[in-house]
Design a protein around this motif. Structure first.
Motif, mmCIF file in Angstrom:
data_model
loop_
_atom_site.group_PDB
_atom_site.id
_atom_site.type_symbol
_atom_site.label_atom_id
_atom_site.label_comp_id
_atom_site.label_asym_id
_atom_site.label_seq_id
_atom_site.Cartn_x
_atom_site.Cartn_y
_atom_site.Cartn_z
ATOM 1 N N LYS A 14 -5.829 -1.275 -6.987
ATOM 2 C CA LYS A 14 -6.229 -1.083 -8.715
ATOM 3 C C LYS A 14 -6.314 0.732 -8.104
ATOM 4 N N MET A 15 -6.564 1.581 -6.837
ATOM 5 C CA MET A 15 -7.378 2.613 -6.141
ATOM 6 C C MET A 15 -5.850 3.084 -5.710
ATOM 7 N N LEU A 16 -4.745 2.622 -5.452
ATOM 8 C CA LEU A 16 -3.346 3.168 -5.485
ATOM 9 C C LEU A 16 -3.160 4.433 -5.544
ATOM 10 N N ASP A 17 -2.496 4.693 -6.802
ATOM 11 C CA ASP A 17 -2.637 5.572 -7.585
ATOM 12 C C ASP A 17 -3.795 7.139 -7.250
ATOM 13 N N ASP A 18 -4.847 6.921 -6.516
ATOM 14 C CA ASP A 18 -5.849 7.464 -6.630
ATOM 15 C C ASP A 18 -6.228 8.439 -5.056
ATOM 16 N N LEU A 19 -5.804 7.334 -4.117
ATOM 17 C CA LEU A 19 -5.535 7.504 -3.002
ATOM 18 C C LEU A 19 -4.742 8.642 -2.191
ATOM 19 N N THR A 20 -5.054 9.646 -1.422
ATOM 20 C CA THR A 20 -4.183 10.411 -1.022
ATOM 21 C C THR A 20 -3.556 9.628 0.411
ATOM 22 N N ARG A 21 -2.119 10.282 0.699
ATOM 23 C CA ARG A 21 -0.857 9.911 1.584
ATOM 24 C C ARG A 21 -1.491 9.366 1.946
ATOM 25 N N GLU A 23 -4.020 7.705 3.143
ATOM 26 C CA GLU A 23 -4.848 6.509 2.594
ATOM 27 C C GLU A 23 -3.756 5.448 1.670
ATOM 28 N N ARG A 24 -2.981 6.301 1.228
ATOM 29 C CA ARG A 24 -1.763 5.161 0.706
ATOM 30 C C ARG A 24 -1.167 4.092 1.690
ATOM 31 N N GLN A 25 -0.751 5.060 2.617
ATOM 32 C CA GLN A 25 -0.243 4.526 3.881
ATOM 33 C C GLN A 25 -0.408 3.358 4.394
ATOM 34 N N LEU A 26 -2.216 3.770 4.633
ATOM 35 C CA LEU A 26 -2.701 2.331 5.179
ATOM 36 C C LEU A 26 -3.245 1.496 4.461
ATOM 37 N N ALA A 27 -3.701 1.480 3.025
ATOM 38 C CA ALA A 27 -3.245 0.953 2.084
ATOM 39 C C ALA A 27 -2.071 -0.442 2.087
ATOM 40 N N LEU A 28 -0.966 0.296 2.311
ATOM 41 C CA LEU A 28 0.198 -0.870 1.567
ATOM 42 C C LEU A 28 0.557 -1.859 3.977
ATOM 43 N N SER A 29 -0.272 -0.542 4.582
ATOM 44 C CA SER A 29 -0.251 -1.636 5.640
ATOM 45 C C SER A 29 -1.022 -2.402 6.007
ATOM 46 N N VAL A 30 -2.478 -2.313 4.902
ATOM 47 C CA VAL A 30 -2.987 -3.874 4.891
ATOM 48 C C VAL A 30 -2.974 -4.180 3.919
ATOM 49 N N LEU A 31 -2.042 -4.087 2.999
ATOM 50 C CA LEU A 31 -1.261 -5.062 1.882
ATOM 51 C C LEU A 31 -0.106 -6.081 2.167
ATOM 52 N N GLU A 32 0.247 -5.108 3.487
ATOM 53 C CA GLU A 32 1.417 -5.932 4.738
ATOM 54 C C GLU A 32 1.638 -7.230 4.480
ATOM 55 N N ASN A 33 0.414 -6.955 5.630
ATOM 56 C CA ASN A 33 0.047 -8.606 6.283
ATOM 57 C C ASN A 33 -1.285 -9.195 5.828
ATOM 58 N N TYR A 34 -1.965 -8.756 4.590
ATOM 59 C CA TYR A 34 -3.062 -9.485 4.098
ATOM 60 C C TYR A 34 -3.580 -10.934 4.586
ATOM 61 N N PRO A 35 -4.601 -11.296 4.831
ATOM 62 C CA PRO A 35 -5.962 -9.884 5.485
ATOM 63 C C PRO A 35 -5.414 -10.163 6.531
ATOM 64 N N ALA A 36 -4.815 -10.779 7.525
ATOM 65 C CA ALA A 36 -4.690 -10.854 9.055
ATOM 66 C C ALA A 36 -4.671 -9.547 9.616
ATOM 67 N N SER A 37 -4.404 -8.153 8.908
ATOM 68 C CA SER A 37 -4.426 -6.828 8.939
ATOM 69 C C SER A 37 -5.401 -6.108 8.999
ATOM 70 N N LYS A 47 -3.811 2.037 14.375
ATOM 71 C CA LYS A 47 -2.502 2.537 14.805
ATOM 72 C C LYS A 47 -0.960 2.324 14.176
ATOM 73 N N ASP A 48 -1.529 0.551 13.577
ATOM 74 C CA ASP A 48 -0.438 0.080 12.757
ATOM 75 C C ASP A 48 0.431 0.794 11.772
ATOM 76 N N ALA A 49 -0.540 1.735 11.045
ATOM 77 C CA ALA A 49 -0.393 1.892 9.989
ATOM 78 C C ALA A 49 0.279 3.313 10.317
ATOM 79 N N ASP A 50 -0.013 3.486 11.363
ATOM 80 C CA ASP A 50 0.058 5.248 11.732
ATOM 81 C C ASP A 50 -0.594 6.327 11.574
#
Length: 290
Positions: A14-21, A23-37, A47-50
């Motif tokens: 729900k927050m994706l569109d309101d995040l900075t570049r 933060e969005r990169q981090l959010a997508l990294s978290v979702l990529e391997n959720y919840p283990a990430s 580091k994983d999200a750069d």
């Protein structure tokens, strides 16, 4: 703290569109391997999200947590809740196979995808998509990608029977601009686009939007860039224990959509089916046993 009725993943979406570049990169990294990430050290997640450690700290606060430890505690609670409320009463789906067998692991992942997807789908948005697709006064264009073209073909086959004025567009074809020549304001494009999002598909969507077309987007949980110009965006969970993503949830929505559109257009659809069956009889396409 994030709302108890939502998972952290839901809140991030729900927050994706309101995040900075970053933060969005981090959010997508978290979702990529959720919840283990989110269960490892803060520095490892950064580091994983750069991204920087402060970016992780800001993101956690935006989610409503005082700090990273509280965020991790909430993730662990989600995992505990899953154990307390199993999807099925049986320990395994394929009873003859061990619980860790791929048949059971894959099935559990697919059912979890369905549960999470249906929990997020807005019925009003789904109905709006069906209404647009059912409107025979609007030309319907159906667009698939490298993998999703099979889903597009499935929808196209059914829509050909249900209503007139339907065109199947291959987004990977260098001839798709020709199809746009026939698109006019109010026409509908159903576009399938999942990771890895295709540049051709985005450009096609942007040009269709510029011509005043309505776009119904079928995408994954991270959402294709096409969502920025979409009238309706239907997101699906697609992650399974495989090198490839799953199309099961999207097929469920697709078949439900076909059923809905068929019902909305039943008088016209019934007449078209009768005409089609008559042609089948004349061409002897199908074998008859009586």
């Amino acid at each position: 703290m994030a709302e108890a009725a939502q998972t952290i993943s839901d809140h991030i979406h729900k927050m994706l569109d309101d995040l900075t570049r970053a933060e969005r990169q981090l959010a997508l990294s978290v979702l990529e391997n959720y919840p283990a990430s989110g269960l490892g050290p803060l520095t490892a997640l950064a580091k994983d999200a750069d991204v920087s450690v402060p970016t992780v700290a800001r993101m956690v606060q935006k989610l409503g947590y005082k700090g990273y430890p509280e965020f991790q505690a909430a993730l662990r609670e989600e995992l505990k809740a899953k154990v307390k409320t199993p999807i099925a009463k049986h320990d395994t789906w394929a009873e003859a196979a061990p619980s860790g067998h791929i048949l059971n692991r894959f099935t559990e992942a697919v059912i979890e995808n369905i549960r999470l997807t249906l929990g997020q789908i807005d019925p009003t948005a789904f109905d709006q998509a069906c209404d647009l697709i059912a409107d025979a006064d609007r030309h319907l264009f159906i667009v698939g990608g490298r993998i999703t073209h099979t889903l597009a073909e499935y929808l196209f086959l059914h829509m050909q029977v249900i209503r007139p004025h339907v065109t199947h567009v291959q987004s990977t074809s260098n001839t798709w601009p020709h199809y746009l020549l026939n698109a006019k304001e109010g026409d509908v494009f159903v576009i399938f686009d999942v990771r890895r999002y295709e540049n051709n598909t985005l450009k096609l969507a942007e040009l269709a939007h510029e011509r005043g077309a309505k776009i119904v987007l079928m995408t994954d949980q991270w959402r294709s860039p096409v969502h920025q110009v979409a009238t309706v965006c239907l997101s699906n969970r697609i992650v399974v224990p495989s090198a490839w993503d799953s199309a099961t949830t999207m097929m469920l929505l697709l078949e439900t959509m076909i059923s809905s559109v068929q019902t909305l257009n039943w008088t016209q659809t019934k007449a078209r089916i009768e005409g089609l069956e008559d042609m089948f009889d004349q061409t002897k396409l199908f074998r008859k046993f009586t």
